[in-house]
Design a protein around this motif. Structure first.
Motif, short mmCIF file in Angstrom:
data_model
loop_
_atom_site.label_atom_id
_atom_site.label_comp_id
_atom_site.label_asym_id
_atom_site.label_seq_id
_atom_site.Cartn_x
_atom_site.Cartn_y
_atom_site.Cartn_z
N PHE A 1 43.96 59.76 52.36
CA PHE A 1 42.66 59.63 51.71
C PHE A 1 42.81 59.19 50.26
O PHE A 1 42.18 58.26 49.82
N LYS A 2 43.73 59.85 49.55
CA LYS A 2 43.93 59.54 48.14
C LYS A 2 44.44 58.12 47.94
O LYS A 2 43.95 57.39 47.09
N ALA A 3 45.42 57.69 48.74
CA ALA A 3 46.00 56.35 48.59
C ALA A 3 44.99 55.27 48.97
O ALA A 3 44.99 54.20 48.39
N LYS A 4 44.11 55.57 49.92
CA LYS A 4 43.14 54.57 50.36
C LYS A 4 42.13 54.24 49.27
O LYS A 4 41.68 53.11 49.14
N PHE A 5 41.77 55.23 48.46
CA PHE A 5 40.77 55.03 47.43
C PHE A 5 41.38 55.02 46.03
O PHE A 5 40.70 55.32 45.06
N ALA A 6 42.65 54.72 45.93
CA ALA A 6 43.31 54.66 44.63
C ALA A 6 42.68 53.56 43.78
O ALA A 6 42.42 52.46 44.26
N LEU A 7 42.43 53.89 42.53
CA LEU A 7 41.77 52.95 41.63
C LEU A 7 42.55 51.65 41.48
O LEU A 7 41.98 50.56 41.49
N HIS A 8 43.87 51.74 41.37
CA HIS A 8 44.66 50.54 41.14
C HIS A 8 44.68 49.60 42.35
O HIS A 8 45.06 48.45 42.23
N ARG A 9 44.25 50.08 43.52
CA ARG A 9 44.19 49.23 44.72
C ARG A 9 42.81 48.62 44.94
O ARG A 9 42.64 47.82 45.85
N GLN A 10 41.85 49.00 44.15
CA GLN A 10 40.50 48.46 44.28
C GLN A 10 40.50 46.99 43.88
O GLN A 10 41.12 46.61 42.88
N HIS A 11 39.81 46.19 44.66
CA HIS A 11 39.79 44.74 44.43
C HIS A 11 39.25 44.41 43.04
O HIS A 11 39.80 43.55 42.34
N TRP A 12 38.18 45.06 42.62
CA TRP A 12 37.60 44.78 41.31
C TRP A 12 38.57 45.12 40.18
O TRP A 12 38.61 44.43 39.17
N PHE A 13 39.37 46.17 40.37
CA PHE A 13 40.37 46.55 39.37
C PHE A 13 41.44 45.47 39.25
O PHE A 13 41.81 45.07 38.14
N GLU A 14 41.91 44.98 40.39
CA GLU A 14 42.91 43.91 40.39
C GLU A 14 42.37 42.63 39.76
O GLU A 14 43.09 41.93 39.05
N ILE A 15 41.09 42.32 40.03
CA ILE A 15 40.48 41.12 39.45
C ILE A 15 40.37 41.25 37.94
O ILE A 15 40.66 40.30 37.20
N ILE A 16 39.96 42.42 37.45
CA ILE A 16 39.86 42.64 36.00
C ILE A 16 41.23 42.44 35.34
O ILE A 16 41.35 41.77 34.31
N VAL A 17 42.26 42.99 35.96
CA VAL A 17 43.62 42.85 35.41
C VAL A 17 44.06 41.39 35.44
O VAL A 17 44.60 40.87 34.47
N ALA A 18 43.80 40.70 36.57
CA ALA A 18 44.20 39.29 36.69
C ALA A 18 43.47 38.42 35.67
O ALA A 18 44.09 37.57 35.02
N VAL A 19 42.18 38.65 35.50
CA VAL A 19 41.41 37.87 34.51
C VAL A 19 41.93 38.17 33.10
O VAL A 19 42.06 37.26 32.28
N SER A 20 42.26 39.43 32.85
CA SER A 20 42.81 39.80 31.54
C SER A 20 44.13 39.07 31.27
O SER A 20 44.37 38.59 30.16
N ILE A 21 44.97 38.99 32.29
CA ILE A 21 46.26 38.29 32.14
C ILE A 21 46.03 36.82 31.85
O ILE A 21 46.64 36.24 30.95
N ILE A 22 45.10 36.19 32.59
CA ILE A 22 44.83 34.76 32.40
C ILE A 22 44.24 34.50 31.02
O ILE A 22 44.68 33.59 30.30
N VAL A 23 43.25 35.30 30.63
CA VAL A 23 42.61 35.09 29.32
C VAL A 23 43.61 35.36 28.19
O VAL A 23 43.64 34.64 27.19
N ASN A 24 44.47 36.37 28.37
CA ASN A 24 45.49 36.65 27.37
C ASN A 24 46.45 35.48 27.23
O ASN A 24 46.85 35.10 26.12
N ALA A 25 46.84 34.87 28.36
CA ALA A 25 47.73 33.70 28.31
C ALA A 25 47.05 32.51 27.63
O ALA A 25 47.68 31.79 26.84
N ILE A 26 45.76 32.31 27.92
CA ILE A 26 45.01 31.23 27.26
C ILE A 26 44.95 31.49 25.76
O ILE A 26 45.14 30.58 24.95
N GLN A 27 44.68 32.74 25.40
CA GLN A 27 44.63 33.10 23.99
C GLN A 27 45.96 32.81 23.31
O GLN A 27 46.00 32.29 22.20
#
Length: 197
Positions: A1-27
């Motif tokens: 139950f805990k692993a299924k709903f882990a915050l770091h596995r949530q799609h929106w969390f991964e997208i926020i991190v990926a966008v942050s990485i891309i924007v940081n690289a552009i910066q």
């Protein structure tokens, strides 16, 4: 139950991190071209703190959820090193540089060099995009898999060119009287006299 709903596995969390990485690289790319302009230096100085907070929070969330197994993944180890280096560069080095009364010329130069190297290391964060965007990972795997056949193809071409060079030296380079052409200035000894030619 805990692993299924882990915050770091949530799609929106991964997208926020990926966008942050891309924007940081552009910066970082823009920062290279605008270094020395006060407005951009101030803006990017603030953004550095924002990126450190975002990536530090991501790392803390993963460590809390994964515990010791966080350190069993190569991507997480890379992230741990990069986040630690960013915290060191952005917050700890800022304090050291701010209190530079005890530092003299050479020591200050070393700190600046270390700081620049740490900033360049942050580009390695782009490697993490391979984990988020599965298609990129498939392409990288394909490129890695293609290295071996390309190596063997290059070796085969090298052998063919080497064999052709030997034939050219034997047939053309060592028979100048047969292939020399005074009207065009073709000199077989000059062009095919030895193997390196």
């Amino acid at each position: 139950f805990k692993a299924k709903f882990a915050l770091h596995r949530q799609h929106w969390f991964e997208i926020i991190v990926a966008v942050s990485i891309i924007v940081n690289a552009i910066q970082m790319g823009i920062q290279v071209d605008t270094e020395g302009v006060r407005f951009w230096d101030d803006l990017f100085g603030v953004l550095e703190h924002v990126w450190v907070v975002i990536f530090l929070l991501e790392m803390i969330v993963k460590i809390v959820e994964l515990r010791v197994s966080y350190f069993h993944c190569g991507f997480n180890l890379l992230d741990f090193v990069l986040v630690s280096a960013s915290v060191f560069d952005t917050w700890i080095m800022a304090v050291v540089q701010g209190d530079s009364s005890g530092l003299q010329g050479l020591a200050t130069l070393r700190i600046v060099r270390i700081s620049r190297i740490v900033r360049l290391l942050r580009l390695l964060r782009l490697v993490r995009l391979l984990r988020v965007f599965k298609q990129l990972f498939v392409i990288v795997q394909g490129l890695i898999a293609a290295v071996k056949p390309v190596f063997w193809a290059m070796l085969m071409l090298t052998i063919i060119v080497y064999a052709a060079a030997i034939v050219a030296v034997r047939v053309i380079g060592q028979s100048p009287e047969r292939y020399a052409d005074t009207t065009t200035g073709f000199d077989p000894v000059e062009l095919y006299g030895t193997l390196p030619r």
